[in-house]
Design a protein around this motif. Sequence first.
Motif, PDB file in Angstrom:
ATOM      1  N   SER A 101      53.250  50.732   3.811  1.00 24.44           N
ATOM      2  CA  SER A 101      52.333  49.618   3.584  1.00 24.44           C
ATOM      3  C   SER A 101      52.309  48.725   4.819  1.00 24.44           C
ATOM      4  O   SER A 101      53.010  48.972   5.787  1.00 24.44           O
ATOM      5  N   MET A 102      51.483  47.698   4.751  1.00 24.72           N
ATOM      6  CA  MET A 102      51.168  46.799   5.856  1.00 24.72           C
ATOM      7  C   MET A 102      50.604  47.627   7.034  1.00 24.72           C
ATOM      8  O   MET A 102      50.276  48.774   6.864  1.00 24.72           O
ATOM      9  N   GLY A 103      50.485  46.980   8.217  1.00 19.50           N
ATOM     10  CA  GLY A 103      49.737  47.635   9.301  1.00 19.50           C
ATOM     11  C   GLY A 103      50.557  48.585  10.150  1.00 19.50           C
ATOM     12  O   GLY A 103      51.779  48.653  10.046  1.00 19.50           O
ATOM     13  N   CYS A 413      55.231  36.176   2.527  1.00 16.92           N
ATOM     14  CA  CYS A 413      55.552  37.575   2.852  1.00 16.92           C
ATOM     15  C   CYS A 413      56.503  37.617   4.055  1.00 16.92           C
ATOM     16  O   CYS A 413      56.334  36.864   5.015  1.00 16.92           O
ATOM     17  N   HIS A 414      57.504  38.489   3.988  1.00 18.95           N
ATOM     18  CA  HIS A 414      58.458  38.630   5.092  1.00 18.95           C
ATOM     19  C   HIS A 414      58.316  39.985   5.784  1.00 18.95           C
ATOM     20  O   HIS A 414      59.231  40.448   6.473  1.00 18.95           O
ATOM     21  N   LEU A 415      57.171  40.610   5.572  1.00 16.21           N
ATOM     22  CA  LEU A 415      56.842  41.877   6.250  1.00 16.21           C
ATOM     23  C   LEU A 415      57.930  42.938   6.075  1.00 16.21           C
ATOM     24  O   LEU A 415      58.265  43.641   7.038  1.00 16.21           O
ATOM     25  N   CYS A 416      58.463  43.039   4.873  1.00 16.78           N
ATOM     26  CA  CYS A 416      59.454  44.094   4.635  1.00 16.78           C
ATOM     27  C   CYS A 416      58.772  45.458   4.530  1.00 16.78           C
ATOM     28  O   CYS A 416      59.419  46.488   4.564  1.00 16.78           O
ATOM     29  N   ARG A 417      57.437  45.444   4.385  1.00 20.28           N
ATOM     30  CA  ARG A 417      56.631  46.658   4.435  1.00 20.28           C
ATOM     31  C   ARG A 417      56.945  47.625   3.297  1.00 20.28           C
ATOM     32  O   ARG A 417      56.956  48.834   3.505  1.00 20.28           O
ATOM     33  N   THR A 418      57.198  47.084   2.101  1.00 17.15           N
ATOM     34  CA  THR A 418      57.419  47.970   0.956  1.00 17.15           C
ATOM     35  C   THR A 418      56.518  47.581  -0.215  1.00 17.15           C
ATOM     36  O   THR A 418      56.908  47.704  -1.378  1.00 17.15           O
ATOM     37  N   CYS A 419      55.317  47.093   0.109  1.00 11.61           N
ATOM     38  CA  CYS A 419      54.389  46.656  -0.947  1.00 11.61           C
ATOM     39  C   CYS A 419      54.142  47.776  -1.957  1.00 11.61           C
ATOM     40  O   CYS A 419      53.916  47.516  -3.133  1.00 11.61           O
ATOM     41  N   GLN A 420      54.159  49.023  -1.470  1.00 10.27           N
ATOM     42  CA  GLN A 420      53.823  50.151  -2.364  1.00 10.27           C
ATOM     43  C   GLN A 420      54.817  50.304  -3.505  1.00 10.27           C
ATOM     44  O   GLN A 420      54.520  50.936  -4.519  1.00 10.27           O
ATOM     45  N   LYS A 423      57.689  46.033  -5.989  1.00 15.36           N
ATOM     46  CA  LYS A 423      58.823  45.144  -6.280  1.00 15.36           C
ATOM     47  C   LYS A 423      58.905  44.010  -5.266  1.00 15.36           C
ATOM     48  O   LYS A 423      60.000  43.662  -4.818  1.00 15.36           O
ATOM     49  N   CYS A 424      57.775  43.465  -4.879  1.00 15.36           N
ATOM     50  CA  CYS A 424      57.778  42.404  -3.864  1.00 15.36           C
ATOM     51  C   CYS A 424      58.571  41.206  -4.364  1.00 15.36           C
ATOM     52  O   CYS A 424      58.195  40.543  -5.335  1.00 15.36           O
ATOM     53  N   ASN A 425      59.658  40.923  -3.687  1.00 11.39           N
ATOM     54  CA  ASN A 425      60.529  39.823  -4.099  1.00 11.39           C
ATOM     55  C   ASN A 425      59.905  38.454  -3.882  1.00 11.39           C
ATOM     56  O   ASN A 425      60.449  37.447  -4.328  1.00 11.39           O
ATOM     57  N   TRP A 426      58.780  38.415  -3.159  1.00 18.32           N
ATOM     58  CA  TRP A 426      58.126  37.124  -2.889  1.00 18.32           C
ATOM     59  C   TRP A 426      56.940  36.888  -3.816  1.00 18.32           C
ATOM     60  O   TRP A 426      56.164  35.957  -3.602  1.00 18.32           O
ATOM     61  N   GLY A 427      56.750  37.743  -4.802  1.00 19.21           N
ATOM     62  CA  GLY A 427      55.722  37.513  -5.827  1.00 19.21           C
ATOM     63  C   GLY A 427      54.318  37.808  -5.364  1.00 19.21           C
ATOM     64  O   GLY A 427      53.348  37.388  -5.999  1.00 19.21           O
TER      65      GLY A 427
END
Length: 501
Positions: A101-103, A413-420, A423-427
């Motif tokens: 995910s992300m760019g 967003c902290h760009l952890c790049r695991t949106c897929q 489980k985004c911890n930032w909601g």
Amino acid sequence: MGINFFYPEFEVVRNDLRCIRCQVCARQCANEVHFYDEKRDLMLSDESKCVNCQRCVSLCPTRALKIVKSNCRLRENANWDSDTIREVYKQAGSGGVLLSSMGNPKKYPVYWDKILINASQVTNPSIDPLREPMETRVFLGKKPQTLERDEDGKLKCELTPQLELSLPVMFSAMSYGSISYNAHESLARAARELGTYYNTGEGGLHEDFYVYGPNTIVQVASGRFGVHRDYMEAGAAVEIKMGQGAKPGIGGHLPGTKVGADISRTRMIPEGSDAISPAPHHDIYSIEDLRQLVYSIKEATGHKKPVIVKVAAVHNIAAIASGIARSGADIIAIDGFRGGTGAAPTRIRDSVGIPIELALAAVDQRLRDEGIRGNVSLVVGGSIRSSADVVKAIALGADACYIATAALLALGCHLCRTCQSGKCNWGIATQKPELVKRLNPDMGTQRLVNLLTAWNHEIKELMGGMGINSIEALRGNRLMLRGVGLTDAELRILGISHAGE
Ligand code: SF4
Ligand code: SF4
């Protein structure tokens, strides 16, 4: 297979003297990294699940935590780096397509960082934006070739519908489903406060957000999820999504696990089913077909709304844009290969498409050469990171920019790049109610408004320094740009001179 082929990518460093065993980290981490060992009265971690989203670090009340990139490297060399080896191991284990995910994170040139902006000195005075008027308003849509006025000075020619933006930045398409309800609400409210637009993406429009319609761009993508007459009526403009920078040539995919009751209703698909949009629109195989859809949408909305056609930046983008400009579309949105995504096949995200800077310059030039630049406005996205990128994009020929990753960063967003993973911890990139509520829409709105207010001040300062007092005068003004460290071919495509010339 039972063999653990690699050491975890990140290490949890916990200062046990500082740790008060409050277990905030365990409650905050949706990836279940932290846990409490009652017998030893110790907080422990399963580092293999950590994605370095920094949530636990930010919320630990005693600053007892650090997440660091592990320096335990695989045996890499110039050809096989650790990430590449890891990916082979992963695929050998799963037999599946790698998802990201992300760019695009690869080391391709970022042309924005190789372009410098001019400033006036001595002969052409700069303008002080604090004391003199500075126009950052932009109108998007087809412009008339000539202007005629009657005896009273009123415009005689009829203008086609336009989008009015108070600043040359809009929020790019992010679907409800890929991002949370609270993230959507923040974008919608911020767009209204700022006098700009946000974009539904291909997820339809939640009934609660119809009220933000005058600041909403509604998207029609190949899956037609959530598309109906009221939806198109609700938006200020309709965007036909032909492509996306992060995954040119393929459709979207929202896993069934993210399709809860609300999303199923909004998208008009069964609960729990995967939302897979086809790679092409099955009714578009030529510019003539595209023209039919453009006019069908115009008919359906009473010719009152501009129609945007969004495409990914690909090799022959100038010719494609020329066709779109002749299709009756009012606005072309071009998404560069660094554009973000909620989920895309890694190989496509990292290897397909071209940089937005080159695509924009090529398209603007082609439309000018063909005398049809006024037929359409150009909006560009795909990693616009700051007000300086916006100014450079406008000087290269854009009318406005789309931002998405920068907007998500503003939301936390902290760009952890695991949106897929959902489980985004930032909601943000999640539908789990306990995670969604971590993003407060009041705070989210305020942070987005702050970000773009700051950018607008900076845009005015940069324009003032150039001695330019309106976006209109900056648009396509490539004399204001110089390249550094670029090849002749790159300078030719960008249409700018090298610094020092
Ligand atoms: S995934 Fe995020 S919250 Fe969990 S341990 Fe890693 S950094 Fe902390
Ligand atoms: S939106 Fe959430 S999951 Fe996606 S990169 Fe940002 S913090 Fe990570």
